[in-house]
Design a protein around this motif. Structure first.
Motif, PDB file in Angstrom:
ATOM      1  N   GLN C 130       0.818  -1.212   0.000  1.00 18.07           N
ATOM      2  CA  GLN C 130       0.000   0.000   0.000  1.00 18.07           C
ATOM      3  C   GLN C 130       0.855   1.267   0.000  1.00 18.07           C
TER       4      GLN C 130
ATOM      5  N   GLU D  81     -11.910 -11.350   0.175  1.00 18.98           N
ATOM      6  CA  GLU D  81     -11.057 -11.601   1.335  1.00 18.98           C
ATOM      7  C   GLU D  81     -11.900 -11.981   2.545  1.00 18.98           C
ATOM      8  N   GLN D  82     -12.923 -11.156   2.792  1.00 20.32           N
ATOM      9  CA  GLN D  82     -13.777 -11.403   3.954  1.00 20.32           C
ATOM     10  C   GLN D  82     -14.536 -12.715   3.802  1.00 20.32           C
ATOM     11  N   LEU D  84     -13.503 -15.299   2.389  1.00 20.36           N
ATOM     12  CA  LEU D  84     -12.592 -16.407   2.644  1.00 20.36           C
ATOM     13  C   LEU D  84     -12.221 -16.560   4.119  1.00 20.36           C
ATOM     14  N   VAL D  85     -12.149 -15.463   4.860  1.00 23.68           N
ATOM     15  CA  VAL D  85     -11.827 -15.624   6.280  1.00 23.68           C
ATOM     16  C   VAL D  85     -13.083 -15.894   7.115  1.00 23.68           C
ATOM     17  N   SER D  86     -14.252 -15.806   6.497  1.00 25.48           N
ATOM     18  CA  SER D  86     -15.484 -15.985   7.266  1.00 25.48           C
ATOM     19  C   SER D  86     -15.668 -17.452   7.651  1.00 25.48           C
ATOM     20  N   PRO D  87     -16.557 -17.707   8.591  1.00 20.87           N
ATOM     21  CA  PRO D  87     -16.782 -19.113   8.974  1.00 20.87           C
ATOM     22  C   PRO D  87     -17.440 -19.949   7.871  1.00 20.87           C
ATOM     23  N   ARG D 217      -8.416 -19.376  -3.797  1.00 23.20           N
ATOM     24  CA  ARG D 217      -7.361 -19.372  -2.763  1.00 23.20           C
ATOM     25  C   ARG D 217      -6.056 -18.865  -3.349  1.00 23.20           C
ATOM     26  N   LEU D 220      -5.979 -15.077  -3.917  1.00 18.94           N
ATOM     27  CA  LEU D 220      -5.896 -14.228  -2.729  1.00 18.94           C
ATOM     28  C   LEU D 220      -4.653 -14.475  -1.912  1.00 18.94           C
ATOM     29  N   ASP D 221      -3.855 -15.450  -2.295  1.00 18.02           N
ATOM     30  CA  ASP D 221      -2.672 -15.777  -1.485  1.00 18.02           C
ATOM     31  C   ASP D 221      -1.743 -14.565  -1.401  1.00 18.02           C
TER      32      ASP D 221
ATOM     33  N   ARG E  45      -1.915 -11.022   7.060  1.00 18.70           N
ATOM     34  CA  ARG E  45      -2.668 -11.941   6.214  1.00 18.70           C
ATOM     35  C   ARG E  45      -2.320 -13.388   6.537  1.00 18.70           C
ATOM     36  N   LEU E  50      -5.073 -16.172   5.328  1.00 19.95           N
ATOM     37  CA  LEU E  50      -5.272 -15.919   3.895  1.00 19.95           C
ATOM     38  C   LEU E  50      -4.057 -16.328   3.076  1.00 19.95           C
ATOM     39  N   GLY E  70     -12.759 -18.540  11.774  1.00 20.57           N
ATOM     40  CA  GLY E  70     -13.466 -17.407  11.188  1.00 20.57           C
ATOM     41  C   GLY E  70     -14.464 -16.776  12.146  1.00 20.57           C
ATOM     42  N   MET E  73     -12.225 -14.653  14.926  1.00 18.93           N
ATOM     43  CA  MET E  73     -11.215 -13.711  14.465  1.00 18.93           C
ATOM     44  C   MET E  73     -11.852 -12.701  13.528  1.00 18.93           C
ATOM     45  N   PHE E  75     -10.705  -9.690  10.706  1.00 16.96           N
ATOM     46  CA  PHE E  75      -9.578  -9.131   9.960  1.00 16.96           C
ATOM     47  C   PHE E  75     -10.087  -7.968   9.116  1.00 16.96           C
ATOM     48  N   ILE E  76      -9.508  -6.805   9.296  1.00 15.80           N
ATOM     49  CA  ILE E  76      -9.874  -5.683   8.428  1.00 15.80           C
ATOM     50  C   ILE E  76      -8.604  -5.194   7.742  1.00 15.80           C
ATOM     51  N   GLY E  77      -8.554  -5.399   6.433  1.00 19.11           N
ATOM     52  CA  GLY E  77      -7.347  -5.086   5.675  1.00 19.11           C
ATOM     53  C   GLY E  77      -7.400  -3.717   5.019  1.00 19.11           C
ATOM     54  N   HIS E  78      -6.511  -3.510   4.069  1.00 19.54           N
ATOM     55  CA  HIS E  78      -6.459  -2.233   3.365  1.00 19.54           C
ATOM     56  C   HIS E  78      -7.763  -1.927   2.637  1.00 19.54           C
TER      57      HIS E  78
END
Ligand code: HEM
Ligand SMILES: Nc1ncnc2c1ncn2[C@@H]1O[C@H](COP(=O)(O)OP(=O)(O)OP(=O)(O)O)[C@@H](O)[C@H]1O
Ligand SMILES: Nc1ncnc2c1ncn2[C@@H]1O[C@H](COP(=O)(O)OP(=O)(O)OP(=O)(O)O)[C@@H](O)[C@H]1O
Ligand SMILES: [Mg+2]
Ligand SMILES: [Mg+2]
Lengths: 244, 221, 203, 221, 203
Positions: C130, D81-82, D84-87, D217, D220-221, E45, E50, E70, E73, E75-78
């Motif tokens: 960023q 992104e969200q 993928l990290v979600s349950p 996946r 987003l890696d 990440r 991720l 999930g 946790m 996560f709030i990214g850019h």
């Protein structure tokens, strides 16, 4: 001068004026349509070669005229909005589009119905028919494009550009019968017939065209009123006149 | 003029960076052409009759599939903003975009079309005509396409909406382009079709860039 | 040089600000402040000629904004205007050509070094962090001494303290040389300026 | 299951927000159908013969034009992104995307296809068959399309690249789908075509979502 | 609760960091610091599951990361993860449902109010300013008391001082209630924390 013009172009000033005009134009539409239909379907004589089917002309020709004319009016309003940045113009263009699309569809449909007995097929891909079909798609595209923007101002401006772009198609429709050899009638077929016949036919056709005019104005004004209400619902004058 | 060259070079470089945008268009073209043959049937006569139509529809699709990204990427990363505040006239920016788009889609298609025509059993004169009609007609696809792509900037479902806006405008190009070849096959002089195509090119090169400029300003307002 | 009179801005039927006047001469720094959503970015875009104001007008050297203005003004907004598929160096070179700036390969390299980008000069911008992306956008400042008006929207966001200092130094030198600077920033900063103005927008 | 419904609802809402995504698909379909007739010619017999092919190619195009945005918008704004990290299991996310895409393109196309068929002079039994073949076949377009869309995430010129990846996979669907109708027109039992289409659906519903998950996946890696 | 051992991260053939260990218990704040491009975002990440680390592993409550993680946790990214075409309220409601958070309409409204978004609750996110967009993403913090681990990447960027304070208060309350927080920030901030750790990455 300029200030007057802009005041006239303000939705708030236009709303009540439009409201007063709607019933008048609606009345005129009926007043023209009734004698027009009577002349066309009962008085005008049966055609020697086409029989009764030619009477579709009284629907077909006014609809075809209106489809082109309304597009030009719509593009005119849209262009005005683009240049002068008046809110009302975009609303007027939006209000006209569905009516224009409807007439285009009617022209296509009635033409197709007419083509079956006269040409033996309801559709050919000739220049006039194709360009008229494109006109329908342009109307639909205009409506779809406007609906695709959440911000009405932006929708107005994007729509205006498309409307102006598509205006090129209208002269193509009109002159296509001259530019290309086509199956479709050229202009003024009716005028070359026997004078008496032409007179009733012409009268009926003109009456129907006037009726279509009046109808279009009435519907566009009624529709623009609801568009104004929807778009300006947060403005003080709408809330006041709605009594909330 | 320097600005125009600069912008065209940038777009070409971006496309070539992926080592394949042009190749993609060509392979895509070949696939579409075979696809049509499969969808309609294998009779040689029918194939010949529809060859021009198929080539033209393929050109049209290749143009359309690549159009949604014409301005969208530059809008998203802020480049479009910079292009508009730069000393380059917006018309030059738009003209460069259009030129690059044509170089990347229309031109390769036109050049490879005679090969496809051969597979469809087209005679030599028709092949030449196919090439000429594509060379006149594909710039129209890019010109009008740029206007469409700029118009749908910021609208949702832009892909299908773009198809809806552009296909009707593309119809005449298709008709006259394919018509020229079909006329020649039937022994009719294709001149009328080609001149109509030329007229279309003239009109769209006046109208298209103008509409694209106006639409870009709206999108960034 | 830069004047705006009776500016007003409307968004979604809401007035963000109205009757805003400003006049900027060589050497002045104008800071635009206000809470999130108060219209700072909108004001800068109006000054850059991107957005039409709802009322009022902007003038540069007494004339309305035209294409020449693009050569005398520099606008860096929220978006970095860095293309993912070009390398950092290519991005800079494109900007330099686009704005017809006078520079050379050597000075371009120096500009990247100043912003600590020499290691990633050949990396496609897609892979930048960023902050590196912001740095790549700001690198042109080092080559823009000759551009009289700088419009910077949140130039310090996402930058580390090193880069913040670099930008502040460049801005101070620009002002000292008679340039003009309009900027928005939520962070505090220290830029030495011959003259300072402040516009406070209300939320 | 709740997650699936939630995600489908979100995508539908996003599409309907513009009051038009479905309508757009339909109008687009009508336009393509008339365009094809234009490109090839007006003979009623020829029209009937190619009706199924045209409808299928139109379905294919509508699917393809809408695919580039399937994941791209969510990737750009960080939503992916969200997700993928979600349950929610990634497979559920992908399945919901596919379902929503089909509801927005395949289903409306299938439902309106018989009307197009009518215009192309198809007899009643062929119309029914057209509907059935689309109902079995269009989900394949969405299933494989999702995998393709996930694979090209982040690649430039994604539109044409996607066409390149997908068209060869779509060809069999087109062949069997249109083939079923053509067979029925020729008085042959279309069962074989339909069962092949069914087999294709079965395979792609196993492979498509899995490939899409893996590709997401990686992206987003 | 959160443990990472011998983490390494590679990008484009470059080692960003290696042999990084960390262990976080309830109530601890971990600040990750370093210049632009040093790998802070990459580390976060990895912790979010991720990105796969080049070496090492992350464990939560002693187990490898799985879908259950999930729910525990955040996560709030850019990128703000706010959809342009949904309104601010719809965006929040979607997040709430997606992460199966326990809340209700009233509390959602309150969260938006806390972040000064009540006026734009019904506006599509497309029209938000940069800072409002970040606020819309951060609003879920007010509903995430029950989520033990927060991972925030540059939460203060683009926020005005009001919003910075709001976030700091929420973070402090979260830590006081036994939560964990990992954050990166170039700006200085003040968050009261029972325990503080610092990881410095080199550029
Ligand atoms: C779908 C098919 C058709 C379409 C789209 C169509 C379209 C149009 C349009 C746009 C016009 C107005 C243009 C002008 O005034 O010059 C028109 C006028 C007319 N059409 Fe058609 N038409 C169709 C079929 C037919 C058929 C089958 C007939 C009769 C055999 C017919 C007879 C006429 C006549 C007599 C006029 C008036 C010409 C004049 O006096 O100016 N049309 N049509
Ligand atoms: N269609 C719309 N409806 C409602 N509000 C809108 C619309 N379009 C824009 N806005 C509002 O206009 C304002 C734009 O503000 P702008 O981006 O100029 O803010 P800013 O001062 O730069 O904020 P920040 O500090 O967050 O960058 C925002 O408050 C936004 O909500
Ligand atoms: N393909 C690649 N080639 C070279 N370098 C790469 C590649 N991909 C990623 N990188 C580097 O990896 C690093 C990623 O850093 P990361 O985003 O984690 O930084 P950060 O500490 O969050 O920085 P910032 O403070 O700017 O947000 C950057 O230095 C970037 O240049
Ligand atoms: Mg801002
Ligand atoms: Mg980072």
């Amino acid at each position: 001068m300029a200030i007057d013009w802009f005041r006239f172009g303000s939705p708030q000033a236009f709303f009540p004026v439009a409201g007063k005009m709607v019933p008048w134009f609606a009345f005129l539409a009926v007043a023209f349509a009734l004698p027009g239909l009577y002349l066309g379907f009962f008085v005008a004589p049966t055609d020697a070669t086409q029989g009764e089917s030619y009477r579709i002309i009284f629907i077909h020709v006014p609809a075809a005229w209106m489809s082109m004319f309304l597009y030009l009016v719509m593009a005119g309003w849209a262009g005005l909005g683009l240049v002068l940045n008046t809110r009302l113009s975009g609303m007027m263009a939006s209000a006209i589009a569905p009516t224009g699309a409807m007439f285009t569809f009617v022209a296509l449909w009635s033409g197709a119905l007419w083509g079956k007995p006269t040409w033996g097929t309801w559709w050919v891909w000739d220049a006039r028919l194709t360009s008229e079909l494109i006109l329908l798609f342009l109307y639909l595209g205009f409506i779809a494009l406007k609906a695709a923007f959440a911000d009405p101002q932006r929708a107005d401006r994007a729509g205006a550009i498309l409307a102006l772009l598509g205006a090129v198609n209208v002269p193509i429709i009109y002159f296509s019968v001259q530019w290309w050899n086509t199956l479709h009638q050229g202009a003024s077929v009716s005028l070359t017939r026997a004078p008496s016949m032409a007179a009733t036919m012409l009268a009926a056709m003109l009456l129907m065209a006037l009726a279509a005019w009046m109808y279009s104005i009435a519907v566009a004004l009624a529709r623009v009123r609801s568009i104004i209400l929807e778009r300006e619902r947060d403005m003080a004058w709408v809330r006041m006149s709605a009594g909330t | 003029m320097a600005g125009f060259a600069l912008l065209v070079r940038r777009d070409l470089r971006l496309a070539l960076r992926r080592r394949g945008d042009i190749v993609n268009v060509l392979v895509f073209f070949v696939i579409v052409a075979s696809l049509f043959a499969l969808g309609v049937g294998p009779e040689p006569n029918q194939l010949r009759a529809m060859a021009a139509g198929v080539v033209w529809v393929a050109a049209l699709l290749a143009a359309m599939l690549s159009l949604p990204r014409l301005f969208a990427a530059d809008l998203a990363d802020g480049t479009l903003e910079q292009l508009l505040v730069s000393p380059q006239p917006v018309l030059v920016v738009v003209a460069a975009k259009i030129a690059a788009h044509w170089l990347l889609t229309g031109l390769p298609l036109a050049l490879v079309a005679p090969l496809i025509g051969l597979q469809y059993h087209l005679p030599a004169n028709a092949l030449g005509l196919l090439l000429v009609s594509l060379l006149i007609g594909t710039p129209v696809l890019s010109l009008l396409g740029a206007a469409g792509a700029a118009l749908v900037l910021g609208a949702r479902g832009a892909g299908v909406l773009l198809g809806l806006l552009l296909l009707p405008l593309y119809v005449p190009v298709l008709v006259f382009g394919a018509g020229a070849v079909t006329a020649a096959l039937a022994g009719i002089d294709p001149g009328a079709h080609l001149s109509l195509l030329g007229a279309f090119l003239a009109v769209s090169s006046l109208v298209g860039p103008w509409a694209a400029c106006a639409a870009l300003r709206v999108a960034l307002d | 040089m830069l004047e705006a009179t009776a500016l007003a801005c409307e968004r979604g039927g809401l007035r963000l600000f109205s009757d805003l006047d400003l006049a900027l001469e060589g050497g002045s720094l104008l800071r635009v402040r206000g809470p999130n959503g108060s219209g700072k970015t909108s004001l800068l875009r109006i000054l850059a000629g991107l957005t039409r104001p709802a009322a009022g007008s902007v003038r540069w050297r007494g004339r309305a904004l035209d294409e020449e203005y693009g050569r005398e003004m520099l606008f860096i907004g929220h978006a970095a205007a860095v293309s993912d598929d070009l390398t950092v160096l290519e991005n800079l070179e494109f900007t330099v050509d686009l704005f017809q700036m006078t520079t050379n390969q050597h000075r371009n390299r120096e500009a990247l070094e100043l912003f600590g980008l020499e290691r990633v000069a050949q990396v496609p911008a897609r892979y930048l962090s960023q902050g590196q992306r912001r740095r790549a956008a700001l690198a042109r400042l080092a080559l823009s001494r000759a551009v009289p008006l700088w419009l910077l929207d949140e130039p310090f966001a996402a930058l580390d303290s090193d880069a913040v200092e670099r930008v502040s130094e460049l801005a101070a030198a620009h002002l000292a040389a008679g340039g003009m600077l309009v900027l928005t920033s939520h962070q505090e900063f220290s830029i030495a300026a011959p003259a300072t103005q402040l516009i406070e927008l209300e939320g």
